[in-house]
Design a protein around this motif. Structure first.
Motif: not given
Length: 177
Positions: A21-32, A36-40, A87-92, A113-117
């Protein structure tokens, strides 16, 4: 709920499968998966230590992102910060709204608003979006540096929608001491 296509420019390399996205490499992963990795990691290190590590990593990443995006899109000043929030908002991650920004003073207030966490963890009566905190100071400081300013900032999460009595998160950026 109204659904829409992503507003991000996404390209996928057909040979490698790498998303950009905008010439930067990205990862696409499910929110959970991500949370879950973050909490671990939080449980292993403790929330305070993990927040400190993420602050510095996020600061560095935001600086780099804003620098590259400003160059790519010809943006300067507040426009860089607003583009970052968009862009942060558009990424979920949630909806990031700049309530106040003053580059001369080195201050900003960002509403989340609408925090993924919060969607994943619910009302847990603590600030859960600390991962984002360094992003705001890193973005602000890159913009200030690009303007020739030596002013540097710090950011703090002052509330979370995961806390009782709050329906949104709030981050403040202030000059570093």
């Amino acid at each position: 709920m109204t659904k829409m296509a992503p507003e991000l420019p996404i390209e996928v390399d057909s040979d490698t499968g790498v998303w950009t996205t905008d010439a930067l490499p990205m990862l696409y992963v499910p929110r959970h998966f991500f949370i879950n990795n973050h909490i671990a990691v939080e449980e292993a290190l403790g929330a305070e230590k993990y927040a400190e590590i993420l602050y510095h990593a996020g600061y560095k990443s935001a600086w780099h992102w804003c620098e590259k995006e400003a160059e790519l899109h010809g943006l300067t000043g507040v426009a860089v910060f607003e583009h970052y929030m968009t862009r942060l908002s558009q990424r979920g991650w949630g909806r990031f709204i700049t309530e106040q920004i003053d580059l001369e003073a080195g201050t900003a207030r960002v509403r989340l608003e609408h925090s993924a966490f919060v969607y994943q963890l619910g009302k847990v009566d603590r600030k859960v979006e600390y991962m984002f905190t360094g992003w705001f100071a890193g973005a602000m400081d890159q913009i200030l540096s690009a303007r020739g300013s030596e002013l540097r900032t710090v950011a703090e999460q002052v509330q979370s929608a995961a806390e009782e009595g709050h329906d949104h998160g709030l981050f403040v950026v202030t000059p570093a001491n």
